[in-house]
Motif scaffolding. Structure first.
Motif, PDB file in Angstrom:
ATOM      1  N   ILE A 187       0.837  -1.209   0.000  1.00 26.76           N
ATOM      2  CA  ILE A 187       0.000   0.000   0.000  1.00 26.76           C
ATOM      3  C   ILE A 187       0.865   1.249   0.000  1.00 26.76           C
ATOM      4  O   ILE A 187       0.561   2.239  -0.675  1.00 26.76           O
ATOM      5  CB  ILE A 187      -0.954  -0.003   1.216  1.00 26.76           C
ATOM      6  N   VAL A 188       1.958   1.208   0.771  1.00 21.51           N
ATOM      7  CA  VAL A 188       2.860   2.360   0.846  1.00 21.51           C
ATOM      8  C   VAL A 188       3.343   2.721  -0.555  1.00 21.51           C
ATOM      9  O   VAL A 188       3.750   1.856  -1.327  1.00 21.51           O
ATOM     10  CB  VAL A 188       4.065   2.036   1.756  1.00 21.51           C
ATOM     11  N   THR A 189       3.312   3.992  -0.889  1.00 20.60           N
ATOM     12  CA  THR A 189       3.640   4.435  -2.243  1.00 20.60           C
ATOM     13  C   THR A 189       5.119   4.273  -2.562  1.00 20.60           C
ATOM     14  O   THR A 189       5.491   3.906  -3.677  1.00 20.60           O
ATOM     15  CB  THR A 189       3.226   5.906  -2.430  1.00 20.60           C
ATOM     16  N   THR A 190       5.984   4.555  -1.598  1.00 21.50           N
ATOM     17  CA  THR A 190       7.417   4.347  -1.788  1.00 21.50           C
ATOM     18  C   THR A 190       7.737   2.871  -1.603  1.00 21.50           C
ATOM     19  O   THR A 190       7.503   2.313  -0.529  1.00 21.50           O
ATOM     20  CB  THR A 190       8.234   5.182  -0.792  1.00 21.50           C
ATOM     21  N   LYS A 191       8.262   2.223  -2.635  1.00 22.88           N
ATOM     22  CA  LYS A 191       8.545   0.786  -2.570  1.00 22.88           C
ATOM     23  C   LYS A 191      10.028   0.551  -2.851  1.00 22.88           C
ATOM     24  O   LYS A 191      10.512   0.814  -3.950  1.00 22.88           O
ATOM     25  CB  LYS A 191       7.666   0.019  -3.558  1.00 22.88           C
ATOM     26  N   ILE A 192      10.730   0.077  -1.827  1.00 21.72           N
ATOM     27  CA  ILE A 192      12.144  -0.250  -1.926  1.00 21.72           C
ATOM     28  C   ILE A 192      12.308  -1.694  -1.457  1.00 21.72           C
ATOM     29  O   ILE A 192      11.568  -2.163  -0.588  1.00 21.72           O
ATOM     30  CB  ILE A 192      12.990   0.709  -1.063  1.00 21.72           C
ATOM     31  N   VAL A 193      13.278  -2.396  -2.020  1.00 19.48           N
ATOM     32  CA  VAL A 193      13.449  -3.831  -1.770  1.00 19.48           C
ATOM     33  C   VAL A 193      13.406  -4.169  -0.287  1.00 19.48           C
ATOM     34  O   VAL A 193      12.697  -5.084   0.140  1.00 19.48           O
ATOM     35  CB  VAL A 193      14.767  -4.324  -2.396  1.00 19.48           C
ATOM     36  N   HIS A 194      14.162  -3.431   0.534  1.00 18.53           N
ATOM     37  CA  HIS A 194      14.290  -3.832   1.934  1.00 18.53           C
ATOM     38  C   HIS A 194      13.094  -3.457   2.794  1.00 18.53           C
ATOM     39  O   HIS A 194      13.042  -3.838   3.961  1.00 18.53           O
ATOM     40  CB  HIS A 194      15.583  -3.275   2.542  1.00 18.53           C
ATOM     41  N   TYR A 195      12.122  -2.732   2.256  1.00 17.62           N
ATOM     42  CA  TYR A 195      10.945  -2.399   3.063  1.00 17.62           C
ATOM     43  C   TYR A 195      10.180  -3.644   3.508  1.00 17.62           C
ATOM     44  O   TYR A 195       9.603  -3.669   4.589  1.00 17.62           O
ATOM     45  CB  TYR A 195      10.011  -1.467   2.283  1.00 17.62           C
ATOM     46  N   SER A 196      10.160  -4.663   2.670  1.00 16.21           N
ATOM     47  CA  SER A 196       9.426  -5.890   3.022  1.00 16.21           C
ATOM     48  C   SER A 196      10.314  -6.927   3.693  1.00 16.21           C
ATOM     49  O   SER A 196       9.906  -8.085   3.858  1.00 16.21           O
ATOM     50  CB  SER A 196       8.796  -6.496   1.762  1.00 16.21           C
ATOM     51  N   SER A 197      11.516  -6.524   4.117  1.00 16.49           N
ATOM     52  CA  SER A 197      12.462  -7.507   4.654  1.00 16.49           C
ATOM     53  C   SER A 197      12.022  -8.100   5.996  1.00 16.49           C
ATOM     54  O   SER A 197      12.511  -9.161   6.390  1.00 16.49           O
ATOM     55  CB  SER A 197      13.861  -6.888   4.777  1.00 16.49           C
ATOM     56  N   MET A 198      11.115  -7.446   6.696  1.00 16.56           N
ATOM     57  CA  MET A 198      10.584  -8.041   7.922  1.00 16.56           C
ATOM     58  C   MET A 198       9.853  -9.345   7.624  1.00 16.56           C
ATOM     59  O   MET A 198       9.748 -10.225   8.487  1.00 16.56           O
ATOM     60  CB  MET A 198       9.647  -7.030   8.610  1.00 16.56           C
ATOM     61  N   ALA A 199       9.397  -9.506   6.387  1.00 18.30           N
ATOM     62  CA  ALA A 199       8.707 -10.747   5.997  1.00 18.30           C
ATOM     63  C   ALA A 199       9.656 -11.944   5.974  1.00 18.30           C
ATOM     64  O   ALA A 199       9.195 -13.097   5.946  1.00 18.30           O
ATOM     65  CB  ALA A 199       8.061 -10.580   4.627  1.00 18.30           C
ATOM     66  N   TYR A 200      10.966 -11.699   6.008  1.00 15.26           N
ATOM     67  CA  TYR A 200      11.913 -12.816   5.964  1.00 15.26           C
ATOM     68  C   TYR A 200      11.747 -13.735   7.174  1.00 15.26           C
ATOM     69  O   TYR A 200      11.978 -14.947   7.067  1.00 15.26           O
ATOM     70  CB  TYR A 200      13.357 -12.304   5.921  1.00 15.26           C
ATOM     71  N   PHE A 201      11.378 -13.171   8.315  1.00 19.41           N
ATOM     72  CA  PHE A 201      11.205 -14.013   9.509  1.00 19.41           C
ATOM     73  C   PHE A 201      10.039 -14.987   9.343  1.00 19.41           C
ATOM     74  O   PHE A 201      10.222 -16.202   9.526  1.00 19.41           O
ATOM     75  CB  PHE A 201      11.035 -13.149  10.752  1.00 19.41           C
ATOM     76  N   PRO A 202       8.824 -14.520   9.017  1.00 21.51           N
ATOM     77  CA  PRO A 202       7.750 -15.498   8.826  1.00 21.51           C
ATOM     78  C   PRO A 202       7.992 -16.426   7.638  1.00 21.51           C
ATOM     79  O   PRO A 202       7.619 -17.612   7.697  1.00 21.51           O
ATOM     80  CB  PRO A 202       6.497 -14.630   8.617  1.00 21.51           C
ATOM     81  N   VAL A 203       8.592 -15.923   6.563  1.00 22.24           N
ATOM     82  CA  VAL A 203       8.870 -16.786   5.414  1.00 22.24           C
ATOM     83  C   VAL A 203       9.824 -17.908   5.819  1.00 22.24           C
ATOM     84  O   VAL A 203       9.617 -19.077   5.472  1.00 22.24           O
ATOM     85  CB  VAL A 203       9.457 -15.961   4.243  1.00 22.24           C
ATOM     86  N   SER A 204      10.863 -17.566   6.569  1.00 21.64           N
ATOM     87  CA  SER A 204      11.822 -18.590   6.999  1.00 21.64           C
ATOM     88  C   SER A 204      11.179 -19.572   7.961  1.00 21.64           C
ATOM     89  O   SER A 204      11.479 -20.776   7.928  1.00 21.64           O
ATOM     90  CB  SER A 204      13.053 -17.944   7.630  1.00 21.64           C
ATOM     91  N   PHE A 205      10.280 -19.087   8.836  1.00 28.00           N
ATOM     92  CA  PHE A 205       9.580 -19.994   9.742  1.00 28.00           C
ATOM     93  C   PHE A 205       8.708 -20.975   8.969  1.00 28.00           C
ATOM     94  O   PHE A 205       8.723 -22.191   9.239  1.00 28.00           O
ATOM     95  CB  PHE A 205       8.703 -19.223  10.731  1.00 28.00           C
ATOM     96  N   LEU A 206       7.938 -20.470   8.014  1.00 27.06           N
ATOM     97  CA  LEU A 206       7.044 -21.327   7.234  1.00 27.06           C
ATOM     98  C   LEU A 206       7.846 -22.338   6.427  1.00 27.06           C
ATOM     99  O   LEU A 206       7.439 -23.504   6.285  1.00 27.06           O
ATOM    100  CB  LEU A 206       6.162 -20.480   6.322  1.00 27.06           C
ATOM    101  N   ALA A 207       8.984 -21.903   5.886  1.00 30.24           N
ATOM    102  CA  ALA A 207       9.848 -22.831   5.157  1.00 30.24           C
ATOM    103  C   ALA A 207      10.395 -23.904   6.092  1.00 30.24           C
ATOM    104  O   ALA A 207      10.416 -25.099   5.753  1.00 30.24           O
ATOM    105  CB  ALA A 207      10.993 -22.069   4.502  1.00 30.24           C
ATOM    106  N   ALA A 208      10.834 -23.489   7.269  1.00 26.91           N
ATOM    107  CA  ALA A 208      11.363 -24.450   8.241  1.00 26.91           C
ATOM    108  C   ALA A 208      10.286 -25.437   8.671  1.00 26.91           C
ATOM    109  O   ALA A 208      10.574 -26.623   8.881  1.00 26.91           O
ATOM    110  CB  ALA A 208      11.921 -23.702   9.456  1.00 26.91           C
ATOM    111  N   LYS A 209       9.061 -24.954   8.805  1.00 28.97           N
ATOM    112  CA  LYS A 209       7.960 -25.838   9.194  1.00 28.97           C
ATOM    113  C   LYS A 209       7.744 -26.920   8.140  1.00 28.97           C
ATOM    114  O   LYS A 209       7.593 -28.110   8.471  1.00 28.97           O
ATOM    115  CB  LYS A 209       6.670 -25.056   9.394  1.00 28.97           C
ATOM    116  N   PHE A 210       7.717 -26.520   6.872  1.00 32.63           N
ATOM    117  CA  PHE A 210       7.547 -27.533   5.830  1.00 32.63           C
ATOM    118  C   PHE A 210       8.700 -28.519   5.841  1.00 32.63           C
ATOM    119  O   PHE A 210       8.488 -29.738   5.791  1.00 32.63           O
ATOM    120  CB  PHE A 210       7.448 -26.894   4.442  1.00 32.63           C
ATOM    121  N   LEU A 211       9.939 -28.017   5.887  1.00 32.65           N
ATOM    122  CA  LEU A 211      11.101 -28.906   5.831  1.00 32.65           C
ATOM    123  C   LEU A 211      11.148 -29.837   7.036  1.00 32.65           C
ATOM    124  O   LEU A 211      11.508 -31.010   6.908  1.00 32.65           O
ATOM    125  CB  LEU A 211      12.384 -28.068   5.749  1.00 32.65           C
ATOM    126  N   HIS A 212      10.769 -29.321   8.209  1.00 28.82           N
ATOM    127  CA  HIS A 212      10.743 -30.166   9.406  1.00 28.82           C
ATOM    128  C   HIS A 212       9.644 -31.215   9.295  1.00 28.82           C
ATOM    129  O   HIS A 212       9.850 -32.393   9.665  1.00 28.82           O
ATOM    130  CB  HIS A 212      10.530 -29.300  10.651  1.00 28.82           C
TER     131      HIS A 212
END
Length: 550
Positions: A306-331
């Protein structure tokens, strides 16, 4: 024992991996304009002026960011000197801490194997890994938010430690605000609200006592800087800070306007390979902490879409849930709770091919610049490619070998439907470590060559003037490189706007020699200025000098 290593050694293994992958070659390449150099310059100016309470850039107030990360960089520069290694050192430390945090949290909510897989997943993902070798704010910011969310979760499930966990949650969210501003509190607040609404069905997850403890601790931590600025410098600085935050949300800043789906593509490609496994888990029903991670993911992705300014690292907080979900599948796959499917194979091979192709294509283009320069319409970019950079061809092997490994382990270990733990562990560890090694070699060998194209000529010029009693200014484009690499000395600037300062350097009564750097596609704006003469043109940059010193 499923993984052939005593579980008590897992933290030591993780720490060793963090040290081996995050710290080498930190100073191997110049800092990149804008963000890396911007933040390092602010830290340098703290050391130079002795003023740690106010963030500055070019010795003027810089209201875009609070100071916590700059304090960390300044501390590193105090020990290691003002250089690239020191500027990136705090994030390498945060990377090591993050891997250990993920292990211990994973161990607490599931088991030690899950914690190890989660840490390996984060280590072996492209952008999460690379950010720990950078000098940008986000790794520190994201870890603080994640811990704030985690301790809020613990406050809900551990009645005996409810007040301690609430206090810790408030402290870490306060630290996130002290790192990057109110958006840290916003992400936490939206995550808890939607988790409360969707998964807790509006049942109370925080009582008034907890809210008071959280709010007080968060406010006290963030007030270390905000209150000090308000008391000592009045409302104007605070007003400018808030105005900037609002502008980022409401208008495309610095040409960073992108389509709504931008961050979804960034996370899919940037978080490879863990993004492929995360998709397999994202829409499936999970346990309480998994639901909280899914909520965090959607809050971050939708908010910054939604935020008008979009830079690659703005969504980097999503790396934590993405890594958790990936770890859950792999486990779950490791423990035979879920099966491999053809879509996982397709995702790994297709996205892996795209990334590997890019990694191999960069050296290929470098070896054949004469072929590609005529195809580039951007005059500055075309001139960049004229930089004398030596390629050997072997650099292409980084991408080629990486893709070969992905294909081999996918077909050898993953899709054969073997239930043998050893085979699955070989797949998980090899995929993670091959990605980490790929990034280590690419960062050490290829990225310095890319930097030579993009900014090498300008930085060499700035460094050549270091120590001389001159002015240096970037003309017609935004940059911080001339401040950091010239190491501009502390001096009181004229009390005027940046545009007026530039006009003074161009046309005013200056007291010492003035040098300018502009880009070749901006040169026409200044070519007819009678006060300027061109010294040289090099790789898209044009270097000019004032003819007369008054």
């Amino acid at each position: 024992m499923n993984i052939k290593l005593n579980k008590k050694y897992y933290p030591y293994l993780i720490a060793l991996l963090g040290v081996c992958f995050f710290f080498p070659f930190l100073g191997n390449v110049h800092l990149f304009d804008w963000d890396e150099i911007n933040f390092a310059e602010s830290a340098r100016e703290m050391l130079l002026t002795g003023n740690y309470s106010r963030v500055q850039i070019n010795f003027r107030p810089f209201w875009e960011k609070p100071p916590l990360f700059f304090w960390m960089q300044a501390a590193a520069m105090h020990f290691f000197g003002v250089n690239e290694f020191a500027a990136r050192f705090p994030n390498a430390c945060i990377g090591l801490i993050t891997l250990l945090v993920l292990f211990f949290i994973g161990k607490k909510i599931k088991d030690a194997n899950f914690g190890l897989i989660w840490a390996l997943a984060y280590l072996g993902a492209f952008t999460p890994h690379l950010y720990f070798k950078s000098g940008i704010i986000d790794p520190t910011f994201n870890l603080c938010i994640f811990l704030g969310i985690y301790f809020s979760f613990l406050a809900k499930i551990e009645p005996k430690r409810i007040l301690v966990n609430t206090l810790l949650s408030g402290i870490f969210i306060g630290l996130s605000i002290l790192t990057k501003g109110p958006v840290g509190g916003l992400i936490w607040g939206l995550t808890m609200f939607f988790y409360w609404a969707i998964f807790a069905k509006f049942k109370a997850i925080l009582n008034w006592k907890q809210i008071l403890i959280f709010g007080t601790s968060c406010l006290l931590i963030s007030s270390i800087w905000f209150a000090n600025e308000l008391i000592n410098n009045g409302l104007w600085f605070f007003k400018e800070f808030i105005t900037y935050q609002i502008r980022l949300f409401s208008t495309p800043d610095a040409g960073h306007g992108q389509p709504f789906y931008y961050h979804f593509v960034v996370v899919l490609i940037g978080c490879f390979p863990i993004s492929i496994f995360a998709i397999a888990t994202l829409f499936k029903k999970g346990e309480s902490f998994g639901d909280l991670m899914k909520t965090t993911f959607w809050v971050v992705m939708i908010l910054f879409s939604i935020v008008t300014t979009k830079i690659v690292h703005y969504s980097s907080m999503a790396y934590f849930p993405v890594s958790f979900l990936a770890a859950k599948f792999l486990h779950d796959w490791f423990t035979d709770k879920v099966s491999w499917n053809k879509w996982l194979t397709f995702g790994l091979i297709s996205v892996g091919f795209i990334l590997s192709f890019i990694l191999a294509a960069i050296p290929y283009i470098g070896m054949n610049v004469d072929t590609f320069i005529p195809l580039i319409k951007d005059k500055f970019a075309a001139k960049n490619l004229e930089a004398p950079v030596e390629w050997h061809g072997a650099e292409m092997l980084i991408g080629i070998v990486y893709f070969a490994i992905i294909v081999f382990i996918t077909f050898k270990f993953a899709i054969n439907k073997s239930k043998e733990k050893k085979i699955k562990w070989l797949f998980i560890s090899t995929l993670s470590l091959s990605t980490a090694f790929c990034l280590l070699f690419f960062g050490a060998i290829v990225i310095p060559k890319i930097e030579r194209y993009t900014q090498g000529a300008a930085i060499n010029f700035y460094e050549s003037k270091r120590g001389q009693d001159v002015y240096i200014h970037a003309l017609g484009f935004k940059s911080y490189a001339h401040l950091f690499y010239f190491q501009k000395p502390h001096s009181k600037l004229p009390d005027q706007k940046e545009s007026d300062y530039e006009n003074w350097l161009l046309n005013g009564k200056v007291d010492k020699p003035v040098f300018f750097v502009t880009k070749i596609d901006r040169l026409d704006e200044y070519r007819n200025n009678p006060n300027l003469e061109i010294i040289k043109e090099e790789n898209g940059f044009v270097f000019l000098r004032r003819k007369v010193v008054f």
